[in-house]
Structure formats: structure tokens, C-alpha cells
Design a protein around this motif. Structure first.
Motif, PDB file in Angstrom:
ATOM      1  N   ASP A 119     -25.093 -69.640 -44.639  1.00  0.00           N
ATOM      2  CA  ASP A 119     -25.500 -68.394 -43.622  1.00  0.00           C
ATOM      3  C   ASP A 119     -24.394 -67.754 -43.009  1.00  0.00           C
ATOM      4  O   ASP A 119     -24.152 -66.650 -42.723  1.00  0.00           O
ATOM      5  CB  ASP A 119     -26.102 -68.645 -42.190  1.00  0.00           C
ATOM      6  N   GLN A 120     -23.339 -68.326 -43.223  1.00  0.00           N
ATOM      7  CA  GLN A 120     -21.737 -67.664 -42.723  1.00  0.00           C
ATOM      8  C   GLN A 120     -21.580 -66.395 -43.629  1.00  0.00           C
ATOM      9  O   GLN A 120     -20.580 -65.766 -43.502  1.00  0.00           O
ATOM     10  CB  GLN A 120     -20.699 -68.674 -42.673  1.00  0.00           C
ATOM     11  N   TYR A 121     -22.156 -66.443 -44.740  1.00  0.00           N
ATOM     12  CA  TYR A 121     -21.653 -65.360 -45.626  1.00  0.00           C
ATOM     13  C   TYR A 121     -22.798 -64.310 -45.739  1.00  0.00           C
ATOM     14  O   TYR A 121     -22.965 -63.490 -46.622  1.00  0.00           O
ATOM     15  CB  TYR A 121     -21.447 -65.973 -47.173  1.00  0.00           C
ATOM     16  N   GLN A 122     -23.877 -64.346 -44.719  1.00  0.00           N
ATOM     17  CA  GLN A 122     -24.795 -63.338 -44.673  1.00  0.00           C
ATOM     18  C   GLN A 122     -24.261 -61.971 -44.904  1.00  0.00           C
ATOM     19  O   GLN A 122     -24.779 -60.976 -45.476  1.00  0.00           O
ATOM     20  CB  GLN A 122     -25.716 -63.616 -43.761  1.00  0.00           C
ATOM     21  N   SER A 123     -23.287 -61.606 -44.110  1.00  0.00           N
ATOM     22  CA  SER A 123     -22.609 -60.158 -44.114  1.00  0.00           C
ATOM     23  C   SER A 123     -22.028 -59.836 -45.432  1.00  0.00           C
ATOM     24  O   SER A 123     -21.500 -58.776 -45.542  1.00  0.00           O
ATOM     25  CB  SER A 123     -21.761 -60.120 -43.074  1.00  0.00           C
ATOM     26  N   PHE A 124     -21.807 -60.791 -46.415  1.00  0.00           N
ATOM     27  CA  PHE A 124     -20.907 -60.377 -47.433  1.00  0.00           C
ATOM     28  C   PHE A 124     -21.563 -59.513 -48.235  1.00  0.00           C
ATOM     29  O   PHE A 124     -23.099 -59.621 -48.680  1.00  0.00           O
ATOM     30  CB  PHE A 124     -20.600 -61.741 -48.179  1.00  0.00           C
ATOM     31  N   SER A 125     -20.943 -58.263 -49.036  1.00  0.00           N
ATOM     32  CA  SER A 125     -21.760 -57.488 -49.948  1.00  0.00           C
ATOM     33  C   SER A 125     -21.676 -57.870 -51.301  1.00  0.00           C
ATOM     34  O   SER A 125     -20.475 -58.039 -51.733  1.00  0.00           O
ATOM     35  CB  SER A 125     -21.020 -56.067 -49.725  1.00  0.00           C
ATOM     36  N   PRO A 126     -22.606 -58.143 -52.126  1.00  0.00           N
ATOM     37  CA  PRO A 126     -22.619 -58.812 -53.492  1.00  0.00           C
ATOM     38  C   PRO A 126     -22.008 -57.649 -54.376  1.00  0.00           C
ATOM     39  O   PRO A 126     -22.448 -56.380 -54.298  1.00  0.00           O
ATOM     40  CB  PRO A 126     -24.160 -58.985 -53.739  1.00  0.00           C
ATOM     41  N   PHE A 127     -21.490 -57.969 -55.424  1.00  0.00           N
ATOM     42  CA  PHE A 127     -21.064 -57.084 -56.528  1.00  0.00           C
ATOM     43  C   PHE A 127     -22.502 -57.275 -57.557  1.00  0.00           C
ATOM     44  O   PHE A 127     -22.551 -58.022 -58.288  1.00  0.00           O
ATOM     45  CB  PHE A 127     -19.960 -57.736 -57.445  1.00  0.00           C
ATOM     46  N   GLY A 128     -23.207 -56.088 -57.363  1.00  0.00           N
ATOM     47  CA  GLY A 128     -24.476 -56.110 -57.794  1.00  0.00           C
ATOM     48  C   GLY A 128     -24.531 -56.525 -59.315  1.00  0.00           C
ATOM     49  O   GLY A 128     -25.393 -57.442 -59.791  1.00  0.00           O
ATOM     50  N   ALA A 129     -23.878 -55.823 -60.084  1.00  0.00           N
ATOM     51  CA  ALA A 129     -24.032 -56.011 -61.673  1.00  0.00           C
ATOM     52  C   ALA A 129     -23.259 -57.511 -61.993  1.00  0.00           C
ATOM     53  O   ALA A 129     -23.736 -57.692 -62.998  1.00  0.00           O
ATOM     54  CB  ALA A 129     -23.128 -55.086 -62.201  1.00  0.00           C
ATOM     55  N   LEU A 130     -22.635 -58.123 -61.194  1.00  0.00           N
ATOM     56  CA  LEU A 130     -22.221 -59.603 -61.554  1.00  0.00           C
ATOM     57  C   LEU A 130     -22.796 -60.478 -60.898  1.00  0.00           C
ATOM     58  O   LEU A 130     -22.548 -61.681 -61.137  1.00  0.00           O
ATOM     59  CB  LEU A 130     -20.676 -59.433 -60.869  1.00  0.00           C
ATOM     60  N   CYS A 131     -23.997 -60.302 -60.132  1.00  0.00           N
ATOM     61  CA  CYS A 131     -24.838 -61.317 -59.558  1.00  0.00           C
ATOM     62  C   CYS A 131     -26.147 -61.389 -60.482  1.00  0.00           C
ATOM     63  O   CYS A 131     -26.949 -60.382 -60.436  1.00  0.00           O
ATOM     64  CB  CYS A 131     -25.214 -61.139 -58.069  1.00  0.00           C
ATOM     65  N   LEU A 132     -26.051 -62.601 -61.072  1.00  0.00           N
ATOM     66  CA  LEU A 132     -27.433 -62.871 -62.002  1.00  0.00           C
ATOM     67  C   LEU A 132     -28.163 -64.074 -61.435  1.00  0.00           C
ATOM     68  O   LEU A 132     -27.422 -64.935 -61.410  1.00  0.00           O
ATOM     69  CB  LEU A 132     -26.741 -63.023 -63.593  1.00  0.00           C
ATOM     70  N   GLU A 133     -29.342 -63.954 -61.331  1.00  0.00           N
ATOM     71  CA  GLU A 133     -30.306 -65.035 -60.815  1.00  0.00           C
ATOM     72  C   GLU A 133     -29.636 -65.636 -59.647  1.00  0.00           C
ATOM     73  O   GLU A 133     -29.705 -66.852 -59.335  1.00  0.00           O
ATOM     74  CB  GLU A 133     -30.684 -66.066 -62.049  1.00  0.00           C
ATOM     75  N   GLY A 134     -29.132 -64.766 -58.889  1.00  0.00           N
ATOM     76  CA  GLY A 134     -28.483 -65.225 -57.455  1.00  0.00           C
ATOM     77  C   GLY A 134     -28.649 -64.168 -56.341  1.00  0.00           C
ATOM     78  O   GLY A 134     -28.502 -62.919 -56.631  1.00  0.00           O
ATOM     79  N   ALA A 135     -29.140 -64.592 -55.195  1.00  0.00           N
ATOM     80  CA  ALA A 135     -29.437 -63.755 -54.097  1.00  0.00           C
ATOM     81  C   ALA A 135     -29.302 -64.579 -52.694  1.00  0.00           C
ATOM     82  O   ALA A 135     -29.539 -65.742 -52.906  1.00  0.00           O
ATOM     83  CB  ALA A 135     -30.593 -63.092 -54.063  1.00  0.00           C
ATOM     84  N   LEU A 136     -28.672 -63.774 -51.973  1.00  0.00           N
ATOM     85  CA  LEU A 136     -28.468 -64.522 -50.671  1.00  0.00           C
ATOM     86  C   LEU A 136     -29.404 -63.682 -49.476  1.00  0.00           C
ATOM     87  O   LEU A 136     -29.095 -62.487 -49.161  1.00  0.00           O
ATOM     88  CB  LEU A 136     -26.987 -64.192 -50.058  1.00  0.00           C
ATOM     89  N   GLU A 137     -30.252 -64.340 -48.862  1.00  0.00           N
ATOM     90  CA  GLU A 137     -31.348 -63.875 -47.794  1.00  0.00           C
ATOM     91  C   GLU A 137     -31.457 -64.748 -46.831  1.00  0.00           C
ATOM     92  O   GLU A 137     -31.804 -66.000 -47.001  1.00  0.00           O
ATOM     93  CB  GLU A 137     -32.691 -63.449 -48.665  1.00  0.00           C
ATOM     94  N   SER A 138     -31.567 -64.506 -45.697  1.00  0.00           N
ATOM     95  CA  SER A 138     -31.831 -65.077 -44.588  1.00  0.00           C
ATOM     96  C   SER A 138     -30.677 -66.426 -44.472  1.00  0.00           C
ATOM     97  O   SER A 138     -31.373 -67.344 -43.971  1.00  0.00           O
ATOM     98  CB  SER A 138     -33.241 -65.545 -44.408  1.00  0.00           C
ATOM     99  N   GLY A 139     -29.423 -66.271 -44.962  1.00  0.00           N
ATOM    100  CA  GLY A 139     -28.829 -67.300 -44.955  1.00  0.00           C
ATOM    101  C   GLY A 139     -28.787 -68.412 -46.009  1.00  0.00           C
ATOM    102  O   GLY A 139     -27.956 -69.258 -45.826  1.00  0.00           O
ATOM    103  N   LYS A 140     -29.599 -68.277 -46.722  1.00  0.00           N
ATOM    104  CA  LYS A 140     -29.771 -69.184 -47.871  1.00  0.00           C
ATOM    105  C   LYS A 140     -29.852 -68.427 -49.372  1.00  0.00           C
ATOM    106  O   LYS A 140     -30.139 -67.523 -49.582  1.00  0.00           O
ATOM    107  CB  LYS A 140     -31.200 -69.554 -47.933  1.00  0.00           C
ATOM    108  N   LEU A 141     -28.806 -69.027 -50.117  1.00  0.00           N
ATOM    109  CA  LEU A 141     -28.366 -68.617 -51.339  1.00  0.00           C
ATOM    110  C   LEU A 141     -29.148 -69.456 -52.309  1.00  0.00           C
ATOM    111  O   LEU A 141     -29.258 -70.618 -52.188  1.00  0.00           O
ATOM    112  CB  LEU A 141     -26.680 -68.870 -51.753  1.00  0.00           C
ATOM    113  N   THR A 142     -29.831 -68.448 -53.105  1.00  0.00           N
ATOM    114  CA  THR A 142     -30.827 -68.983 -54.272  1.00  0.00           C
ATOM    115  C   THR A 142     -30.067 -68.753 -55.560  1.00  0.00           C
ATOM    116  O   THR A 142     -29.656 -67.709 -55.841  1.00  0.00           O
ATOM    117  CB  THR A 142     -32.283 -68.326 -54.175  1.00  0.00           C
ATOM    118  N   LEU A 143     -30.031 -69.635 -56.357  1.00  0.00           N
ATOM    119  CA  LEU A 143     -29.174 -69.471 -57.655  1.00  0.00           C
ATOM    120  C   LEU A 143     -30.243 -70.155 -58.696  1.00  0.00           C
ATOM    121  O   LEU A 143     -30.422 -71.244 -58.721  1.00  0.00           O
ATOM    122  CB  LEU A 143     -27.790 -70.233 -57.802  1.00  0.00           C
ATOM    123  N   GLY A 144     -30.665 -69.150 -59.578  1.00  0.00           N
ATOM    124  CA  GLY A 144     -31.696 -69.562 -60.764  1.00  0.00           C
ATOM    125  C   GLY A 144     -30.834 -70.415 -61.773  1.00  0.00           C
ATOM    126  O   GLY A 144     -29.510 -70.527 -61.780  1.00  0.00           O
TER     127      GLY A 144
END
Length: 545
Positions: free
Chosen positions: A509-534
Motif C-alpha cells: 500500500d505504500q506504493y499506491q501513489s506510484f504511476s505504472p509504466f503501462g507498456a512495461l507492466c504485464l500481468e501486474g496491477a496495484l489496486e487498493s494497496g495490493k499488488l497482484t502479479l500473474g
């Protein structure tokens, strides 16, 4: 296409251009053949430099192209200051330097100082007589009373590290093939001759050197026996010894300092040591300590391990906490199975290839990318009857050798030999590689090649990724590797799922404000403080200070 001079230096210091750089390794014999003889050459490399520049890398490393009988495919040098005719001429090399520099690419070349070919004029003179002018330019020793070799040292390629020479009636040392006699660096004249070779190539315009087996220059002058390693789970005899007396000798340091002094005579040059040691990380740090030794070093820590874990990777990164020491990293090269095969359950998928590329390109250090790695090539399949590598032939079938990572680079999916050559390639093309050819992946949305280009471009433009500090982020997950890269006020979060099958959920959750590099984030998303990685998930995000 990348325009001339557009490469961005990560540190902002021209003398330190190599810090954070991405260097593309070209194995010339397998890269591109310009004359149809089935062997890659310098002209072929020149013709394909646009591809390398388009990746956005900072430079190239050329594996050996020097005069050689090719017992070990160029790592047995017969003339340090000339080009083997199969690769071209010195004029071709000068053209390559000019073309690379016009594209903004630095040029690093291999230097094999530990040993020469037995066809080198130095060795021919040395073996001719124990009274010749170069009699002690190599390591000679008398037999024991029973005629056996002077000690128990073993060759990397099997058997004794000593061979009998009938001319001198003595044994000579070779840590590798018998056709590769070791130079005697205890002789100051040998050191001087090698430094003259260094100056020859610097004067010709190279930007630095990759130093082959840089910890193998000196041997124990007393020729003491090596102790046993204590390991019993090994297939190669060489590994049954602790190589205390035939490599990584303390005398090595003084010569490396002499070499660094020569490099410092020329502006903006660099050196990278190849370290093969039982203490890879310790030796790498030792050889790059301070400002008087080598600039950086890479080793086989990531190149030989077949089961990556977050703890294994993080332990290597944390070893380089001294900011005066700068690491280099590679996952693949011409000596080991390709990472996509070695670090995958099967031959690897495009998703796996992208995750490994992202991991490598996120590390603090100088990055070495092996030809074909940007395409997601798996290890090539080479039948036994077409093997060329002496190591593979000697240790078949336990060790499949190095031919599988040296198969021809695929340029065109429909062309003869996938565009590598108009003749019969020196090694067979793996037909699976056709569908991964450069022409198939160029401008193909979602291809491994386009992903590699995007990530390299991002690394070059992001100071934290190029040259920032490394800070581990502890997570309670066996599959996930998470760390930060920081430079000034810029923070980049890098997270990877090393599993090919499991999905992980990490509280960040400490990284919730970070902006993802969209094209470089594959099967990964940070929502509500939880990072999900496929499976093979990647998440790269930035916070600007």
C-alpha cells in the motif's frame, strides 16, 4: 532508427558512460554472414548494426575475431593484432568502429590474455628450446621422477592441465585445451607485451575491453597441488578441486592495476572482467575495488544457476553495497545455455522471455544482453553429429556444451538459413527460431523484440533505472522479487513474479501513489494497496520527487 549520438549516458559523465549502460554482445561467427561461407563476419556485423542501434543500447561487445586456428573458436589467439581471414580484415574492423560510433554505439572487444594458441609465434619460439629468447614466456615444468605431470592441476575441458612437449622434454600448462598454452605472467616481458596489445586496440579506437578469464593470469610459482573442493555431486572433474593455486592468485591484482593505468592514458575507456571462480561475488568485488583496478566485472553467478529464486537474486545484488564498486550482469552469453531455457520449466514462453528481460534491465549495474535474447530465443538444438564445441563433445551427454547458444541469429523467417547466410551455416539453424526472427517481431505489437526496445528506451530515459541505488523490498512470498531503484527524488518500484504458474498478491500500500509504466507492466496491477502479479508478472512504477 536511433540517430547518431542520441544515446543517453546514464550518469551524465562521459568518462563513466559504461555505468548503467546496456551492452549488446555480438558473437561474430553466428551473427551475420556477408559472403556466403556459412560463418558470420565483421562485414555482416556492420550490415546489422542498425538493428542493434534500434534497440537503444549503448554499445556492443564483440567476441574474438583475431587470427586463430579455431580450436576454441577464437579464444585460442594466434595473433593478437590481426583479424582472422574468415572474419575479414583490419580495414573491416576500422569500418565497423566508424559505423558503430556514427550510430552512437561504443565498441568493447574481447581480450584473451591468459593464454594463446599453440600456433602463436611466441609459443613456437618458446617450445623450440629452453634457451630461446621466449623460453619462459609460457609455464614450463619438468616431469616428476615417474614421468607424470608436475602437479594435480586439471584442465577446464577435462584431464590434466599439463601436456608433454617432445621438443623441450617438459610439460607446459594449459588451463583449457592443450592447444591453449598459458602465458607466464610472472615474466615482466610477457606483461609488457600484453600491454602493448592493449595499446594497439586503444589506438585503433575501441572504447574498452571484456577481459576473458581475468582471474586466470597468474599461477602459483611453487606449483603446489590444489586441494579438493569437498564436493561429490559433480560431473566435471575440474570442479572436484578448489583452484587455489592455478587461478585468482594475489599477483593478479598488481597486473590489473598496470592494465588500468594504460586504460587511463586514453579518455573515456572501460574494462569489464569475466570472473570464473568458486567465490564469484567476492572476486568480482576485489577486482573492481577503488579507482586503480578494473571498472566493472561480471561473473557466472546468474549464468550457471538453473533455478532462480528471489533470495538467490537479491543476495547477489546486495553484495554490491559499496557504491565505489560497480557490477555488471548478464543472464545469457556464448558460454552457457540461454536463460530462457535454463530458467524456465520448458523452453520458455514469450511472457517468460519478457519477464527475464525486464528483470535484467531493472538491475543496478551495467547490463550485457546476448544476441537473440531480445527475440526470446530458447537454447538451440544441435544434434551430436553436428556439434563443434570441444567441451560438448568431451562431456556428452552430461554437458550439452555451448553450441546451442551459438546457433545462427535468425533475421528473416522465410529466407535460407533464416537470413543468417546464403550458404550452409557452420552450426545448424534451430527451425523453432524462424518464427522468432527479427522480421517477424519488428513492429509486431506485443512481441518480445518490441518489449525489449521499449524497456531499454525507458531505462535510458529514467535516471533511477540507469544508475540509481538498489533498495530491496521485503515481501513474504517465495516467488516474488521486489526492489526499488532510487536516484535523487526519483523512485522506481520493480516487481517480478518468478513463477510460471502461480499468481501472487503482495501488500504494498505504500506504493499506491506510484504511476505504472503501462507498456512495461504485464500481468501486474496495484489496486487498493495490493499488488497482484500473474505468472511471469511484471510491475514497474515510478514516483517523481
Amino acid at each position: 532508427m536511433i540517430e547518431a549520438g542520441s544515446n543517453v549516458i546514464g550518469t551524465g559523465d562521459a568518462a563513466s558512460w559504461w555505468k548503467g549502460a546496456v551492452i549488446y554482445q555480438i558473437y561474430p561467427r553466428s551473427f551475420a554472414d556477408s559472403n556466403g561461407d556459412g560463418i558470420g563476419d565483421l562485414r555482416g556485423a556492420i550490415e546489422k548494426l542498425d538493428h542493434v542501434a534500434d534497440l537503444g543500447v549503448d554499445g556492443i561487445w564483440l567476441s574474438p575475431f583475431f587470427t586463430s586456428p579455431m580450436a576454441d573458436y577464437g579464444y585460442d589467439v594466434a595473433d593478437y593484432c590481426d583479424i582472422d581471414p574468415i572474419f575479414g580484415t583490419l580495414a573491416d574492423f576500422d569500418t565497423l568502429i566508424d559505423r558503430a560510433h556514427s550510430l552512437g554505439l561504443k565498441v568493447i572487444i574481447d581480450q584473451v590474455y591468459s593464454h594463446t594458441s599453440d600456433q602463436h609465434e611466441w609459443f613456437k619460439e618458446s617450445r623450440s628450446s629452453s634457451k630461446s629468447a621466449k623460453a619462459d614466456w609460457y609455464v614450463w615444468a619438468d616431469a616428476k621422477e615417474d614421468g607424470t605431470p608436475p602437479n594435480n592441476w586439471l584442465s577446464m575441458f577435462g584431464g590434466s592441465a599439463w601436456s608433454w612437449d617432445t621438443s623441450r622434454r617438459q610439460y607446459y600448462l594449459h588451463n583449457f585445451l592443450r592447444e591453449q598454452p598459458d602465458l607466464n605472467f610472472h615474466n615482466p616481458a610477457v606483461q609488457d607485451a600484453i600491454l602493448d596489445v592493449t595499446r594497439f586496440w586503444l589506438d585503433r579506437g575501441v572504447d574498452g575491453f571484456r577481459l576473458d578469464v581475468a582471474n586466470n593470469y597468474f599461477h602459483d610459482i611453487k606449483l603446489r597441488d590444489n586441494p579438493t573442493s569437498g564436493r561429490t555431486d559433480l560431473s566435471r572433474p575440474y570442479d572436484f578441486q578448489h583452484h587455489r593455486f592455478n587461478r585468482s592468485r594475489p599477483e593478479n591484482i598488481a597486473f590489473l592495476e598496470r592494465l588500468r593505468a594504460v586504460l587511463d592514458e586514453y579518455p573515456n575507456k572501460t574494462s569489464v572482467a569475466e570472473i570464473a571462480s568458486g567465490s564469484n561475488l567476492v572476486r568480482s568485488l576485489e577486482y573492481t575495488e577503488g579507482q586503480s583496478r578494473l571498472h566493472t566485472a561480471y561473473n557466472f553467478h546468474f549464468l550457471e544457476n538453473s533455478s532462480p529464486t528471489p533470495g538467490f537474486i537479491e543476495s547477489a545484488l546486495e553484495a554490491w553495497t559499496d557504491k565505489d564498486a560497480w557490477p555488471s550482469w548478464s543472464l545469457s552469453n556464448h558460454d552457457v545455455r540461454r536463460a530462457l531455457t535454463r530458467w524456465s520449466d520448458a523452453d520458455g514462453s514469450p511472457a517468460r522471455a519478457k519477464m527475464l528481460l525486464a528483470l535484467l534491465l531493472s538491475l543496478r549495474g551495467t547490463i550485457f544482453l546476448y544476441q537473440g535474447e531480445e527475440l526470446g530465443l530458447p537454447q538451440g538444438d544441435v544434434p551430436f553429429d553436428q556439434l563443434r564445441d570441444p567441451e560438448a563433445i568431451r562431456f556428452w551427454p552430461d554437458n550439452l556444451g555451448r553450441d546451442g547458444c551459438r546457433t545462427p541469429m535468425p533475421w528473416s523467417s522465410e529466407a535460407l538459413a533464416a537470413g543468417f547466410s546464403e550458404g550452409q551455416p557452420w552450426l545448424p539453424l534451430d527451425e523453432r527460431h524462424r518464427q522468432l526472427a527479427v522480421d517477424k517481431q519488428t513492429n509486431e505489437n506485443g512481441s518480445v523484440l518490441e518489449f525489449a526496445r521499449q524497456f531499454i528506451t525507458t531505462r535510458r530515459s529514467c535516471q533511477a533505472l540507469a544508475s540509481g541505488d538498489h533498495l530491496p523490498v521485503r515481501v513474504q512470498d517465495l516467488d516474488s522479487l521486489v526492489f526499488e531503484r532510487r536516484c535523487g527524488g526519483q523512485r522506481v518500484l520493480c516487481a517480478f513474479n518468478l513463477s510460471e504458474t502461480e499468481t501472487t498478491h503482495l501488500p504494498l500500500d505504500q506504493y499506491q501513489s506510484f504511476s505504472p509504466f503501462g507498456a512495461l507492466c504485464l500481468e501486474g496491477a496495484l489496486e487498493s494497496g495490493k499488488l497482484t502479479l500473474g505468472p511471469n508478472g511484471i510491475f514497474i512504477a515510478c514516483e517523481e520527487g
